[in-house]
Scaffold this active site. Structure first.
Site: not given
Ligand code: DX5
Ligand code: ZN
Length: 217
Positions: A7, A32, A34, A36, A65, A67, A136, A174, A176
């Site tokens: 990511s 990946h 992200d 947002m 991805h 969001m 997630m 996805d 942690g």
């Protein structure tokens, strides 16, 4: 071996080219990315112009991805920017079937992400149309959060449905992911590991080594 999808949320944005070069020279499989919007999630990351640049810096698969609310409004723009996979959130898509068809018609793979509290059953009626299910294991919005072990049961449940229906889609996890829980996720049935913090910050930021370690899980 699992697909490793670093990511870039945890990358050094002032040295993005350098980080891309390191990823390109590693055994990482996907990028990946992200996105947002500060509305669907309580944070704003990066968007189209950055993805356009990243696209020029790599030939690896770009797994975007989003969001964001109303992801259908931006699908075409993300395709043009370089997305190979367009993963929308089921919680943001009252017309999910239409969103999946749209991504495919644009020539992208169709992904669906589920927040930790969203049951697998919400996918039942569209499962045949999905290329990648992203589960997630943190609440979306931020990197560096703690893995939620409850998601392991969801992975197993999803894998069972895939086996029973004899259909084909990838299971991505996805949030942690680290050197301990990567094995648990794989054992449960995930075949794609997304990782930001572990890849970019562990072992003094030795990206290559961290990717190797995740890959060998
Ligand atoms: C969270 C993002 C993740 C996250 C992964 O909203 O979707 O991709 O950045 O980063 P780590 O591995 O730090 O949890
Ligand atoms: Zn993500």
């Amino acid at each position: 071996m699992p697909i490793i999808a670093p990511s870039l949320l945890s990358a050094n944005f002032l040295e993005l080219q350098k980080d891309c070069d390191m990823l390109n020279n590693s055994v990482a499989d996907w990028y990946h990315l992200d996105v947002m919007d500060g509305r669907f999630v309580p944070n704003i990351s990066f968007g189209l112009p950055i993805i356009e640049q990243i696209r020029k810096a790599t030939s690896k698969i770009c797994d975007v991805h989003v969001m964001i609310l109303e992801p259908e409004k931006y699908a075409e723009a993300f395709k043009k920017a370089g997305a190979d996979i367009y993963t929308v959130h089921i919680e943001a898509c009252p017309h999910l079937h239409r969103n999946l068809q749209q991504a495919k018609q644009l020539g992208m793979k169709a992904g669906v992400a589920l927040n930790p509290h969203t049951p697998i059953q919400t996918l039942t009626d569209v499962i045949q149309d999905i290329d990648v299910v992203c589960l997630m294991s943190v609440n979306p919005g931020f990197g560096g959060q703690k893995f939620m072990p409850e998601v392991l049961e969801k992975i197993k449940e999803l894998k069972k449905i895939r086996d029973q229906k004899n259909i084909d889609f990838d299971i991505e996890i996805d949030g942690g992911i680290n050197f301990d829980n990567n094995k648990l996720a794989i054992e449960a049935g995930a075949n794609i590991l997304v990782s930001g913090t572990t890849i970019f910050k562990n072992n003094n930021g030795d990206i290559k080594k961290n990717i190797d370690l995740l890959k060998s899980s």
